[in-house]
Structure formats: structure tokens, C-alpha cells
Design an enzyme around this catalytic site. Sequence first.
Site, PDB file in Angstrom:
ATOM      1  N   HIS A  15     -19.806  11.946 -25.246  1.00 21.05           N
ATOM      2  CA  HIS A  15     -20.207  13.261 -25.759  1.00 21.05           C
ATOM      3  C   HIS A  15     -20.051  14.323 -24.682  1.00 21.05           C
ATOM      4  CE1 HIS A  15     -22.975  10.554 -28.326  1.00 21.05           C
ATOM      5  NE2 HIS A  15     -21.882  10.827 -29.016  1.00 21.05           N
ATOM      6  N   GLY A  43     -17.865  21.820 -29.394  1.00 18.03           N
ATOM      7  CA  GLY A  43     -18.838  21.285 -28.452  1.00 18.03           C
ATOM      8  C   GLY A  43     -18.925  22.024 -27.142  1.00 18.03           C
ATOM      9  N   VAL A  98      -1.827  24.039 -29.472  1.00 13.97           N
ATOM     10  CA  VAL A  98      -1.626  25.386 -28.945  1.00 13.97           C
ATOM     11  C   VAL A  98      -1.408  25.283 -27.434  1.00 13.97           C
ATOM     12  CG1 VAL A  98      -2.685  27.638 -28.576  1.00 13.97           C
ATOM     13  CG2 VAL A  98      -2.996  26.452 -30.757  1.00 13.97           C
TER      14      VAL A  98
END
Length: 450
Positions: free
Chosen positions: A349, A382, A117
Site C-alpha cells: 500500500h 493514493g 502518459v
Amino acid sequence: ITDWKQELAPFYDLGSRMLGVDDVPYETPADNVVKAVAAAFDAAESYRPTPVGVWFGKPGVEVADPYYGGEGPSRTGCLGCGGCMVGCRHNAKNSLDKNYLYLAEKNGATVMPESEVVDVVPRSEGGYRIVVERPGAWIRKRRRIITADQIVFSAGALGTNRLLLRLREQGRLPALSARLGHRVRTNSEAIVGATARTPDVDYSYGVAITSSIHPEPHTHIQPVRYPAKSNLMGLLATLLTDGGGRIPRQLRYLGRVVRHPLLFLRSLSVRRWSERTVILLVMQSLDNSITLHLKGRRKRLTSQQDAEQPNPTYIPIANEAARHAAKAMDGFPGSSLNEVLLDVPTTAHILGGAAIGETAATGVIDPYHRLFGYSDLHVADGSAVSANPGANPSLTITAMTERAMAMWPNKGEEDPRPEMGDTYRKVDPVMPRNPAVPHGAPAALRYERR
């Protein structure tokens, strides 16, 4: 806002079942190293096998769907090849294409791979026009236009923050919170390790992460492996070098190279690196962060330290753990080049940046994952995580998303969630409508528990 531990508990359970979570049923040579590290910190009781999303079964034996009553794909028992991080080739890892995406597509969802997108444009008549292109393409971008009344941004912390920051700057979504891109978490991580001097060892056996320890309450350490012959990562490793103090880390590194030239030369070799090396992933649940923003004419996503609680560039206990591991392996400790030469830590992470808040002054999404200023736009990845969990965050992301989706109304039914900006209240999960039964049928037929 709420007692998140209590409210997320049933969704951690649901996420564990959906992801097929199971404890690693065996120990590996790398786990013996981790046990030695735990003993050195007087934390042997904290050792435990890692819960992972892998079908163990009988190694190499394919079985019918063991998770979803026959609705899912067949699975093959894990071989322990260590290839989880680079892509499981043996149908054992419970990746999204074998659970959520598989079941969604089976029940009528359209999955469009190789789609990025690049723009979201509000429509005057309501809803949005979504512009999609083939990622990385200079020509034949295969641009498509999709319209939608509701949108869920789920491109990962980096992808969602990048897209939302661009949409706000371009005036597409000007009402987005000023907190967008703030409180970005790195799990307060350091990636260190140790490499055995002898080539006659093999630490590559097992799933990617097989055990964990807590040398102190806020620090969590896990061994990470790559499969045999996956040695390219070794080019990012170098001699372990401490930070802190008045002497720049780069000068300390040069001093180590001068004092230990043979060890430095040995560290340059990546021969059997994945088999000789135990990577230590060190994660902390401390409160620190960075900030993401767009920079330059091309609006590249970049980061800077949070002014109040900066992310650590050096974690002393991580280096200490690497030295203990090296002693147990008869090897030498190492860290990543970017940490030593650039004082920039590595993280696996990245989290936050579009985190939950009570208002737009404190967060980017409300407790129901709706973007402040746009009740028909949502975030479910996340970037919604507001703190350093100090553990692999995949199950937390799953639980938070399951909770957010559980409160969505069925089509044509009243939304149980409060209006945006109202006082938070707990909402009971909405029972999903049976897609095989027409809307308007008796309630006993329209709903089913799953």
C-alpha cells in the site's frame, strides 16, 4: 484544514455502495490462526470479518446486476478460490471494470487500455497536450496526442509521483510544489507469515483477506492468501529474523541458518506453499514516511528514508505475531528476503507524495485536489492520501476521490470551489446533470439524484 472524519463520512458510504462492499460471510482455517494470534495478544474482542468488494451470492451462480438497478454487468457468486490477488477468473470480484469504468463507458466515456502518459505539455492557447504511448514498447509505441482543458492524474502513488516529478524536472510544470515526493507512506507495513510443516492442510480457501485483528490500537493484522498452486511468492520468503540492536540483521540471519540448517532447507521448498502458508499483513497508523525522487541519467524513481520520521525496517509486534501463528499451525515463522537481507520492508500500500496541504509549502494539492500552481490539474489516487491509515486504503482513496469529484461544477456552470489559495470552506456537492436532457432545459428535468 477540516474535520476529515465528518466530511468524508458520506463519501465512505457512497464508495462502499459503488464498490459493493460486504463483510466476508464465512470463516476459514486461516481465520482460526488469526483468532489464536489475537488470543495470544489478549485481543480476541478485536477479531472481525473483513469488509471486501466481492459478490458472494450463491457460489458459481450468475445473476443480473445486483448493485446498480440493472445498469451494471451480471455477477457470479464467489467460489472462495483465493484468486483475488492474482485476478478473479469467476466474475465475483468488484474490480473497477465492473463498476466505475463500466458505468463511465456506458455513459459515453472513452476507455483506452494499454496507454501510458509520457508527457504533458501546456499549450499557449490554454489547456494541455497529452502524449500517450503503449507501455513497455520499444517499437510500435503507437504514440497519440490528446488535448484537454482539465486533467486528473490517477496513476497510483508511484505512477503519479513519477510522472509529476519528471514533468517538473523537464520544465513542463515548473510551479509544482517542492513537497512533491515527500511524505510518501507505506502504511507502516511488514509482511510476515507462517508455514505449516505438514502438507496435509489447505489455507488457500476464501477470498484474499477474510478477517482482521488489532493486537494494539495502532496495529492492524490481516491474513492474506493466494490460490492453490500459486507458489512463486514463496521464493521471496525466508526464516523470520529480528532486527534492531547492535548486531546487523544479516548476521543474525546467518546465525539462524547455521543453527537451524534443516529448517532453512525446508524454508527453501515452495511445494504447496500457498496451501501451507498464512501470510500476515501487518499495518500501522503511525506517523512515518519515505521520500521519492528521480535518480541517475535515466531518471529512475527511487526512495530514501524521511529525515525526521523514517519508515520502520523492523516491526517487533509483526515478528511476534508470526511466531504465534506458527505455533497455532505447528509450523515455522517467516519473513521476506528483502527485509532480512537488505533491511528494506515490503508494502502492498504505497501512498502519498502528492498529499493535501493548506498551501504549496505544506502540500502538493489543495483540499479540493487541485495541484498548487495549476488549478486545472488535479490528483485523485493514493498519492493524495496524507497519512498511514493502518488499513487497506482502497475505500479511503475512493471516498476522497468521490468527495473531490462531487465538488466539480457541471459544464457551463459556476465553479463553487474557492479560488486556489483562498481560505478553505466546505462546498456542498454539485447535483449531476442528467446527460439525457439538453443543457438549458428546466431545472426539474436537468438534474437527477443518484
